[in-house]
Write an enzyme that holds these catalytic residues in place. Structure first.
Site, mmCIF file in Angstrom:
data_model
loop_
_atom_site.group_PDB
_atom_site.id
_atom_site.type_symbol
_atom_site.label_atom_id
_atom_site.label_comp_id
_atom_site.label_asym_id
_atom_site.label_seq_id
_atom_site.Cartn_x
_atom_site.Cartn_y
_atom_site.Cartn_z
ATOM 1 N N ILE A 47 3.006 -1.888 -5.716
ATOM 2 C CA ILE A 47 1.957 -1.507 -4.769
ATOM 3 C C ILE A 47 2.393 -0.297 -3.946
ATOM 4 C CG2 ILE A 47 0.428 -2.322 -2.943
ATOM 5 C CD1 ILE A 47 0.360 -3.848 -5.750
ATOM 6 N N LYS A 48 1.580 0.754 -4.023
ATOM 7 C CA LYS A 48 1.900 1.980 -3.295
ATOM 8 C C LYS A 48 1.210 1.937 -1.926
ATOM 9 C CE LYS A 48 2.521 6.570 -5.270
ATOM 10 N NZ LYS A 48 1.888 7.574 -6.129
ATOM 11 N N VAL A 49 2.003 2.081 -0.882
ATOM 12 C CA VAL A 49 1.441 2.118 0.477
ATOM 13 C C VAL A 49 1.993 3.358 1.176
ATOM 14 C CG1 VAL A 49 1.273 -0.406 0.621
ATOM 15 C CG2 VAL A 49 3.308 0.738 1.520
ATOM 16 N N THR A 93 0.568 6.329 -10.255
ATOM 17 C CA THR A 93 -0.790 6.853 -10.101
ATOM 18 C C THR A 93 -1.044 7.009 -8.605
ATOM 19 O OG1 THR A 93 -1.877 4.684 -9.909
ATOM 20 C CG2 THR A 93 -1.536 5.543 -12.137
ATOM 21 N N ALA A 128 0.317 1.405 -8.325
ATOM 22 C CA ALA A 128 -1.127 1.440 -8.034
ATOM 23 C C ALA A 128 -1.260 1.540 -6.515
ATOM 24 C CB ALA A 128 -1.794 0.183 -8.562
#
Ligand code: G3P
Length: 226
Positions: A83-85, A27, A57
Site C-alpha cells: 500500500i502506497k501512502v 503504480t 497500489a
C-alpha cells in the site's frame, strides 16, 4: 540492487517480465490515469500474474482513516500488494495501523531524510525518495539517497528498504545503486535504455557482416571446387 518497473501498462510489464530482471512493480494515480478505461483492481491483479514480487497500489485519501480503508481493500486483492501512502503525518498513522494488520506500506513522495526516518520508525516496508523531481528543482536527488542510506545504516533496527523513484535515465539507476538504494523503480523506456549502447549496435552489425561475407566466400569456394 533490485529493479522494479514503474508503470501500470500491462504490455510494458509483460515485455520487461520476459527479460528476467523484474522484482516488482510500482503504480501511482498518474500512471493509472494513463491507462484509459482500465479498472484499477483488475490491473493490479493482472500485474500480480505477470510479476512475482511487491506491487505498489497507491491510496488517494488524504486522511489516515481513508488510507487505512483503501489499504485494507487493496491488500485483499493479492498477497503481493503493497500500500502506497504519502509522506505525511496521516500517511505515518496509516503505515502503523496497517502494519498492525500485517499489511506492508510504501511511503511515497519522500523528499527529505527526516521524512524517510519517520517512515522507517512507523514501520514502512519501503520508502520512495523521488530523485528526478528533486533534480528538476536543482537539488541533488542522489544526495538524498546517500543520506537516507547512511541514517538507516547507523540504525540497524531499521528494516525499511530504500526504493529510488522518479528515475529519469540509466545513470540514475547506477548512481542509486552506488548510493545505497536497495531497489530502483524505473519507467519502461529507462529500462530499455539501460541495455542500449551504440558500440553494441555497431559491434553486432560488423560481426554479422563478417559472418555473411564468410558464408559468401565459402559458397564461392565450394562452387569453384565443384
Ligand atoms: O514512482 C514514482 C514515480 O513514478 C515518479 O516519477 O517521473 O513522475 O517524477 P516522475
Amino acid at each position: 540492487m533490485k529493479i522494479y518497473l514503474d508503470t501500470a501498462n500491462l504490455g510494458e510489464i509483460r515485455e520487461a517480465a520476459r527479460w528476467g530482471i523484474l522484482s516488482g512493480v510500482t503504480t501511482n494515480p498518474s500512471l493509472m490515469a494513463r491507462e484509459t478505461g482500465a479498472d484499477f483492481k483488475e490491473t493490479i491483479q493482472e500485474i500480480a500474474t505477470l510479476v512475482d514480487g511487491p506491487i505498489s497500489a497507491e491510496t488517494v485519501s488524504e486522511d489516515a482513516d481513508g488510507m487505512v480503508r483503501e489499504g485494507i481493500d487493496y491488500a485483499a486483492w493479492h498477497h503481493n500488494v503493497i500500500i502506497k501512502v504519502p509522506s505525511t503525518t496521516d500517511g505515518l498513522e496509516a503505515v502503523s495501523r496497517l502494519g498492525q494488520q500485517g499489511i506492508r506500506c510504501n511511503v511515497t513522495l519522500c523528499f527529505s531524510t527526516s521524512q524517510a526516518l519517520m517512515a522507517a520508525l512507523a514501520g514502512a516496508f519501503v520508502v520512495s525518495p523521488f530523485i528526478g523531481r528533486l533534480d528538476d528543482l536543482s537539488q541533488d536527488g542522489m544526495e538524498l539517497i546517500r543520506e537516507i542510506a547512511a541514517v538507516y545504516e547507523q540504525n540497524p533496527e531499521i528494516r525499511t528498504r530504500i526504493l529510488a523513484a522518479s528515475i529519469r535515465h540509466p545513470r540514475h539507476v547506477v548512481e542509486a545503486a552506488l548510493a545505497g538504494a536497495h531497489i530502483a523503480t524505473c519507467p519502461f523506456k529507462v529500462l530499455q535504455k539501460c541495455m542500449r549502447h551504440p558500440l553494441t549496435d555497431s559491434g553486432m552489425a560488423s560481426f554479422l557482416a563478417d559472418w555473411r561475407a564468410r558464408e559468401v566466400d565459402m559458397a564461392l569456394a565450394g562452387a569453384s571446387a565443384g
